[in-house]
Design a protein around this motif. Structure first.
Motif, PDB file in Angstrom:
ATOM      1  N   ALA A 108       0.701  -1.149   0.055  1.00  0.00           N
ATOM      2  CA  ALA A 108       0.038  -0.078   0.069  1.00  0.00           C
ATOM      3  C   ALA A 108       0.852   1.216  -0.047  1.00  0.00           C
ATOM      4  N   VAL A 109       0.945   2.080  -0.860  1.00  0.00           N
ATOM      5  CA  VAL A 109       1.423   3.457  -0.933  1.00  0.00           C
ATOM      6  C   VAL A 109       0.507   4.540  -0.650  1.00  0.00           C
ATOM      7  N   VAL A 110       0.684   5.123   0.205  1.00  0.00           N
ATOM      8  CA  VAL A 110      -0.160   6.415   0.748  1.00  0.00           C
ATOM      9  C   VAL A 110       0.501   7.618   0.519  1.00  0.00           C
ATOM     10  N   LEU A 111      -0.103   8.186  -0.373  1.00  0.00           N
ATOM     11  CA  LEU A 111       0.754   9.722  -1.015  1.00  0.00           C
ATOM     12  C   LEU A 111       0.261  10.767  -0.307  1.00  0.00           C
ATOM     13  N   ASP A 112       0.898  11.886   0.060  1.00  0.00           N
ATOM     14  CA  ASP A 112       0.424  13.245   0.491  1.00  0.00           C
ATOM     15  C   ASP A 112       0.431  14.005  -1.007  1.00  0.00           C
ATOM     16  N   ASP A 150      -9.028  15.190   2.101  1.00  0.00           N
ATOM     17  CA  ASP A 150      -9.613  14.146   1.851  1.00  0.00           C
ATOM     18  C   ASP A 150      -8.815  13.002   1.422  1.00  0.00           C
ATOM     19  N   VAL A 151      -9.445  11.387   1.701  1.00  0.00           N
ATOM     20  CA  VAL A 151      -8.737  10.495   1.303  1.00  0.00           C
ATOM     21  C   VAL A 151      -9.368   9.847   0.006  1.00  0.00           C
ATOM     22  N   GLU A 152      -8.416   9.571  -0.910  1.00  0.00           N
ATOM     23  CA  GLU A 152      -8.868   9.036  -2.267  1.00  0.00           C
ATOM     24  C   GLU A 152      -8.328   7.814  -2.535  1.00  0.00           C
ATOM     25  N   VAL A 153      -8.877   6.660  -2.852  1.00  0.00           N
ATOM     26  CA  VAL A 153      -8.232   5.145  -2.824  1.00  0.00           C
ATOM     27  C   VAL A 153      -8.431   5.257  -4.618  1.00  0.00           C
ATOM     28  N   LEU A 154      -7.084   5.297  -5.137  1.00  0.00           N
ATOM     29  CA  LEU A 154      -6.831   5.151  -6.588  1.00  0.00           C
ATOM     30  C   LEU A 154      -6.762   3.904  -7.077  1.00  0.00           C
ATOM     31  N   ALA A 182      -4.849  14.969   5.591  1.00  0.00           N
ATOM     32  CA  ALA A 182      -5.346  13.959   6.366  1.00  0.00           C
ATOM     33  C   ALA A 182      -4.527  12.776   6.599  1.00  0.00           C
ATOM     34  N   LEU A 183      -3.283  12.958   7.143  1.00  0.00           N
ATOM     35  CA  LEU A 183      -2.661  11.956   7.306  1.00  0.00           C
ATOM     36  C   LEU A 183      -2.967  10.631   7.996  1.00  0.00           C
ATOM     37  N   GLY A 184      -3.642  11.156   9.235  1.00  0.00           N
ATOM     38  CA  GLY A 184      -4.312   9.959  10.157  1.00  0.00           C
ATOM     39  C   GLY A 184      -5.430   9.102   9.244  1.00  0.00           C
ATOM     40  N   PRO A 185      -6.429   9.766   8.769  1.00  0.00           N
ATOM     41  CA  PRO A 185      -7.214   8.794   8.021  1.00  0.00           C
ATOM     42  C   PRO A 185      -6.879   8.308   6.747  1.00  0.00           C
ATOM     43  N   ALA A 186      -5.953   8.770   6.195  1.00  0.00           N
ATOM     44  CA  ALA A 186      -5.233   8.102   5.138  1.00  0.00           C
ATOM     45  C   ALA A 186      -4.561   7.008   5.468  1.00  0.00           C
ATOM     46  N   LEU A 187      -3.839   6.889   6.750  1.00  0.00           N
ATOM     47  CA  LEU A 187      -3.088   5.683   7.181  1.00  0.00           C
ATOM     48  C   LEU A 187      -4.053   4.714   7.565  1.00  0.00           C
ATOM     49  N   PHE A 188      -5.073   4.854   8.229  1.00  0.00           N
ATOM     50  CA  PHE A 188      -6.238   4.063   8.541  1.00  0.00           C
ATOM     51  C   PHE A 188      -7.095   3.559   7.457  1.00  0.00           C
ATOM     52  N   ARG A 189      -7.112   4.283   6.290  1.00  0.00           N
ATOM     53  CA  ARG A 189      -7.706   3.725   5.090  1.00  0.00           C
ATOM     54  C   ARG A 189      -6.539   2.590   4.453  1.00  0.00           C
ATOM     55  N   GLY A 190      -5.451   3.072   4.713  1.00  0.00           N
ATOM     56  CA  GLY A 190      -4.452   2.039   3.973  1.00  0.00           C
ATOM     57  C   GLY A 190      -4.360   0.753   4.864  1.00  0.00           C
TER      58      GLY A 190
END
Length: 485
Positions: A108-112, A150-154, A182-190
Motif C-alpha cells: 500500500a502506497v499512501v501519498l501526500d 480528503d482520502v481517495e483510493v486510486l 489528512a494523514l491519520g485518516p489516510a493511514l487508517f484507510r491504508g
C-alpha cells in the motif's frame, strides 16, 4: 544451577550463560504457535543451539532464518552493591541468502498530495512511484491512496499484471495537489486494504507512507497513530515512512516506523526521493524474516529499564521489543539495560530470565519460527575478576546508543531554541566518548566522536535562520535514529 542435559553444552565454568531451548532436552522444537494446519505439517521450525559465542560469555541460537546472540557487557556481575545496572546486547542476524523467487508483495502506497507538495515535490514523487511500479511483479498486489483534506483510493488490492500496472500508472499521473493533510485518516484507510481474512503466510504486507507536512485533518495524535501501527504489525503489516522537506512531524513519522516494524527516511530534497524509495524496496524484497518480535521475561529482582532505538512495551515480568524484518545477512543490535536487585545473601549464579523470539521465515513460505534462551550469569565480589570480565564490544555499542540519545536530545533543544543546552549536551557526550575511546579504542567510537563534533560545529549555522534550524534538527534526529539501529 544447570540441568544435567544442559551441562554438556558448557565446556568450562567460565562459559557463564546457561542456554535452554523451550523444548528442554527432548530434542523437539519449540512450543507450536496457534494456527490450524494439516496434521502432517510442522507448525514451526525448531531452534538450533550452537557453540558458545567466541571470545567469552554468550550463546547463539539459530531459528529458521534468524540467528540470535545474547552478549552481556560483563561476564561476571558485581554483587557488592544491592542494585546494579546490567547491559545486554541482543544481536539478530538474517541467515542465508535472499530467496530466488521473492514472496508475493501486498503493498500500500499512501501519498501526500496536499498543497505544499505542489511543483517539484509532486513531480519527484510521481516519478519515484512509477519507477516502483516497474519493480512489481504480476503476482504482487497494490493499493494506491492519495490524501489531502480528503482520502481517495486510486487503486485497491489490484494485481500488478499488465492491466493493473496500466491502471496504476494512469492513477499516479493524474494526481494533483490540493487542500490539507489528512494523514491519520489516510493511514487508517491504508490499513483497511489489508484484509486479515485473506492473509497468506508467504506474503509480505507493507505500507509506505509519504508526507511533507503536519497532519491537520482527522486523527493527529502520534500516540494514537503509533498504536494503530503496532496493532497492524501484529496482523502482519509493516510500515515505513518517508518525510520530505523540512515541515513534516518527525516524531510522528519515526513513531509510525518504529511501531510498525519498518524504517523511517528523512528526504531533505526532491532529488533523493527516487533513491530512497528504491532503497526501501530493495530492503523489502531481500527480506528473509518478517514480523520479528523479541520478548523478555525477567526473573524475580530483575527489571527491564531501557531498550535503545527500538519500540518496546513494558510488562510486569519484562518487555516486548518490536524489531520488524531482517534482510539476508542484515544485523540488528539491540541494547537493553536491566536493573538487578541482589537479594540478601545472593551468591554464585544469578538467573536473569529468558529471551524469546518469534518471526515468519520468508525463505520457507512464511513458516513461523521461534525459540527461547534462559540466561544466568555468575556473580562476584572480586574487583579484579569483575574488571577482567568486561566484554568491550558490548561496551562500545552501549556508548554508541547512549550518544545517539544525546544527539537526539541536542536536536530537541535546538527545536526549542535552547542552543546553549544543545552545545553542552554535545560537549558532554564527546567527553564521555573520548574517555571511553581511551579505555576501549574503536573505529566506531572515533566515527561517533567526529559526528558529534560536527553536530556541535553546526549549531552556529542553525542559529542564523529558522530554515537552518529545521535542517539541523531533522538531520540530527535522522542520524540519531540510524545510530540507534
Amino acid at each position: 544451577m544447570l540441568t544435567p542435559c544442559l551441562s554438556s553444552l558448557v565446556p568450562t565454568v567460565f562459559t557463564m550463560f546457561a542456554l535452554l531451548v523451550t523444548s528442554g532436552c527432548t530434542g523437539k522444537g519449540p512450543v507450536e504457535p496457534r494456527r490450524e494446519v494439516p496434521a502432517s505439517e510442522p507448525t514451526s521450525q525448531p531452534a538450533k543451539t550452537e557453540a558458545p559465542v567466541p571470545g567469552g560469555l554468550g550463546w547463539v541460537m539459530t531459528s529458521g532464518s534468524v540467528q540470535l546472540e545474547v552478549l552481556p557487557q560483563f561476564e561476571v556481575l558485581d554483587r557488592r552493591s544491592g542494585t546494579l545496572d546490567v547491559h545486554l546486547l541482543l544481536r539478530l542476524r538474517g541467515m542465508g541468502e535472499a530467496v530466488g523467487e521473492r514472496p508475493p508483495l501486498d503493498l500500500a502506497v499512501v501519498l501526500d498530495r496536499s498543497g505544499s507538495m505542489a511543483g517539484e515535490k509532486l513531480l519527484a514523487v510521481k516519478q519515484a512511484t512509477l519507477d516502483l511500479l516497474k519493480e512489481l511483479k504480476p503476482h504482487d498486489r497494490l493499493t494506491l491512496i492519495a490524501y489531502d483534506n480528503d482520502v481517495e483510493v486510486l487503486a485497491e488490492h489490484v494485481l500488478v499484471d499488465d492491466a493493473g500496472r496500466k491502471a496504476a500508472r494512469k492513477a499516479v499521473l493524474g494526481i494533483e495537489t490540493r487542500g490539507g493533510t489528512a494523514l491519520g485518516p489516510a493511514l487508517f484507510r491504508g490499513f483497511e486494504a489489508f484484509d486479515p481474512k485473506t492473509r497468506k503466510e508467504d506474503e509480505l504486507r507493507h505500507l509506505l507512507l509519504l508526507s511533507d507536512g503536519q497532519a491537520n485533518e482527522g486523527e493527529k495524535d502520534p500516540l494514537v497513530l503509533g498504536q494503530r501501527a503496532r496493532e497492524n504489525f501484529g496482523l502482519g503489516v509493516s510500515v515505513s515512512t518517508l518525510g520530505v522537506g523540512l515541515d513534516y512531524n518527525e516524531e510522528l513519522m519515526t513513531r509510525l516506523a518504529d511501531q510498525g516494524g519498518g524504517r523511517y527516511h528523512f528526504i531533505p530534497g526532491t532529488d533523493a526521493i527516487s533513491r530512497v524509495l528504491s532503497d526501501e524496496f530493495a530492503g523489502l524484497v531481500a527480506t528473509v524474516a518478517s514480523g520479528l518480535e523479541v520478548t523478555m521475561q525477567m526473573a524475580p529482582g530483575v527489571q527491564v529499564r531501557q531498550v535503545y532505538g527500538y519500540s518496546w512495551q513494558e510488562s510486569p515480568q519484562g518487555a516486548s521489543i518490536l524489531v520488524g524484518s531482517l534482510a539476508a545477512q542484515q544485523v540488528r543490535e539491540i541494547v537493553v539495560r536491566l536493573q538487578v536487585n541482589f537479594g540478601t545473601g545472593s551468591t554464585g549464579q544469578l538467573a536473569l530470565g529468558t529471551v524469546a523470539l518469534k518471526a515468519k521465515d520468508q525463505t520457507q513460505q512464511g513458516r513461523p519460527v521461534d525459540g527461547k534462551l534462559a540466561l544466568s550469569v555468575p556473580t562476584s565480589v572480586d574487583a579484579e575478576e569483575i574488571r577482567r570480565a568486561e566484554r568491550t564490544e558490548v561496551t562500545v555499542r552501549v556508548a554508541e546508543v547512549e550518544s545517539a540519545a544525546q544527539l537526539q536530545a541536542a536536536a530537541v533543544a535546538v527545536d526549542g531554541g535552547d542552543y546553549d543546552k544543545a552545545r553542552q549536551v554535545l560537549k558532554d557526550s564527546v567527553l564521555a566518548l573520548e574517555k571511553q575511546q581511551k579505555a576501549t579504542p574503536s573505529p566506531k567510537l572515533s566515527k561517533q566522536i567526529e559526528e558529534l563534533k560536527e553536530a556541535e560545529s553546526g549549531l552556529d549555522a542553525a542559529r542564523k535562520s529558522t530554515e537552518q534550524a529545521k535542517i539541523y534538527g531533522k538531520q540530527s534526529k535522522a542520524k540519531a535514529y540510524k545510530m540507534g539501529k
